[in-house]
Design an enzyme around this catalytic site. Structure first.
Site, mmCIF file in Angstrom:
data_model
loop_
_atom_site.group_PDB
_atom_site.id
_atom_site.type_symbol
_atom_site.label_atom_id
_atom_site.label_comp_id
_atom_site.label_asym_id
_atom_site.label_seq_id
_atom_site.Cartn_x
_atom_site.Cartn_y
_atom_site.Cartn_z
ATOM 1 N N ARG A 1 0.827 -1.219 0.000
ATOM 2 C CA ARG A 1 0.000 0.000 0.000
ATOM 3 C C ARG A 1 0.855 1.260 0.000
ATOM 4 O O ARG A 1 0.423 2.303 -0.487
ATOM 5 C CB ARG A 1 -0.996 -0.034 1.160
ATOM 6 C CG ARG A 1 -2.120 -1.036 0.941
ATOM 7 C CD ARG A 1 -3.102 -1.041 2.097
ATOM 8 N NE ARG A 1 -2.510 -1.449 3.345
ATOM 9 C CZ ARG A 1 -2.298 -2.700 3.717
ATOM 10 N NH1 ARG A 1 -2.676 -3.686 2.920
ATOM 11 N NH2 ARG A 1 -1.730 -2.993 4.871
ATOM 12 N N GLU B 1 4.603 -10.171 14.831
ATOM 13 C CA GLU B 1 3.999 -10.704 16.055
ATOM 14 C C GLU B 1 4.428 -12.161 16.257
ATOM 15 O O GLU B 1 4.809 -12.571 17.341
ATOM 16 C CB GLU B 1 2.480 -10.586 15.961
ATOM 17 C CG GLU B 1 1.805 -10.780 17.301
ATOM 18 C CD GLU B 1 0.314 -10.569 17.198
ATOM 19 O OE1 GLU B 1 -0.179 -10.232 16.117
ATOM 20 O OE2 GLU B 1 -0.353 -10.764 18.236
HETATM 21 P P1 AMP Z 1 4.385 -2.582 11.673
HETATM 22 O O1 AMP Z 1 5.684 -3.079 11.129
HETATM 23 O O2 AMP Z 1 3.863 -3.415 12.810
HETATM 24 O O3 AMP Z 1 4.433 -1.108 12.019
HETATM 25 O O4 AMP Z 1 3.293 -2.765 10.551
HETATM 26 C C1 AMP Z 1 3.202 -1.840 9.523
HETATM 27 C C2 AMP Z 1 2.900 -2.488 8.205
HETATM 28 O O5 AMP Z 1 1.871 -3.460 8.318
HETATM 29 C C3 AMP Z 1 2.406 -1.449 7.238
HETATM 30 O O6 AMP Z 1 3.018 -1.693 5.970
HETATM 31 C C4 AMP Z 1 0.911 -1.632 7.200
HETATM 32 O O7 AMP Z 1 0.452 -1.592 5.876
HETATM 33 C C5 AMP Z 1 0.645 -2.978 7.814
HETATM 34 N N1 AMP Z 1 -0.290 -2.922 8.958
HETATM 35 C C6 AMP Z 1 -0.010 -3.209 10.249
HETATM 36 N N2 AMP Z 1 -1.086 -3.108 11.030
HETATM 37 C C7 AMP Z 1 -2.088 -2.711 10.215
HETATM 38 C C8 AMP Z 1 -3.479 -2.416 10.426
HETATM 39 N N3 AMP Z 1 -4.061 -2.504 11.630
HETATM 40 N N4 AMP Z 1 -4.217 -2.029 9.362
HETATM 41 C C9 AMP Z 1 -3.646 -1.941 8.140
HETATM 42 N N5 AMP Z 1 -2.361 -2.206 7.868
HETATM 43 C C10 AMP Z 1 -1.589 -2.590 8.903
#
Ligand code: AMP
Length: 177
Positions: A65, A102
């Site tokens: 995205r 996770e």
């Molecule tokens: P993180 O590495 O945990 O910050 O996750 C970020 C990545 O995962 C981004 O590229 C987001 O597109 C996706 N992502 C994580 N959580 C969500 C969520 N609740 N809704 C949409 N996309 C998410």
């Protein structure tokens, strides 16, 4: 939730919460309604372009995205777009960075010759959750010889404390939840 500016308000109205997707307990922030609304999508891209005009030489988008956001911002700024992709998608030579999910881990990559030294880069994605993806992306940009000017996201899920993984960096969320 803070929605003080008009772009934050637009996001609040055009991003859909999808409970238990892709796994139970996760509330997925679905930007499809925003992308499908021409004026709303254009307003978000224009807001980002206004903030970074003259300040960056390239915009990095994180698969997938982030691509949809970073490419139009790059075009609006008249600078290049650089993709950061999941492992194995980009022809080499590449730099890779592993980060924790996770459960388990993931690796993302950037082409080693993507930037050129001293280039000023904006890192852009839709959501900052735990911050691992953004942290790994910044590491890749710097390993490729460029400088991260800022990390921008449409939404920061502040309860997951992702910004703690970006110490010393400027994080610009259009909406904080
Ligand atoms: P993180 O590495 O945990 O910050 O996750 C970020 C990545 O995962 C981004 O590229 C987001 O597109 C996706 N992502 C994580 N959580 C969500 C969520 N609740 N809704 C949409 N996309 C998410």
């Amino acid at each position: 939730m803070s929605a003080d500016g008009s772009v934050a308000d637009l996001l609040s109205r055009h991003v859909r919460d999808v409970p238990d997707f892709p796994t139970p307990g996760v509330v997925f922030k679905d930007i499809a309604p925003l992308l499908a609304d021409g004026p709303a999508f254009a307003a978000v891209i224009a807001d980002l372009a206004d903030r970074y005009r003259g300040r960056v030489d390239a915009v990095v988008g994180i698969e997938a995205r982030g691509f949809v956001l970073a490419a139009p911002v790059a075009v609006a700024l008249g600078v290049g777009f650089v993709p950061v992709r999941k492992a194995g998608k980009l022809p080499g030579p590449v730099w890779g960075a592993e980060y924790d999910l996770e459960y388990g881990s993931a690796t993302i990559e950037v082409q080693q010759d993507a930037f050129g030294s001293g280039r000023r880069v904006l890192v852009l994605d839709d959501v900052l959750a735990t911050g691992g993806t953004a942290e790994a992306t910044c590491e890749l940009v710097e390993r490729a010889g460029a400088e991260v000017v800022e990390v921008a996201v449409l939404m920061e899920l502040s309860f997951l404390r992702g910004r703690d993984r970006l110490p010393g960096r400027t994080l610009h969320p259009l909406l904080t939840i």
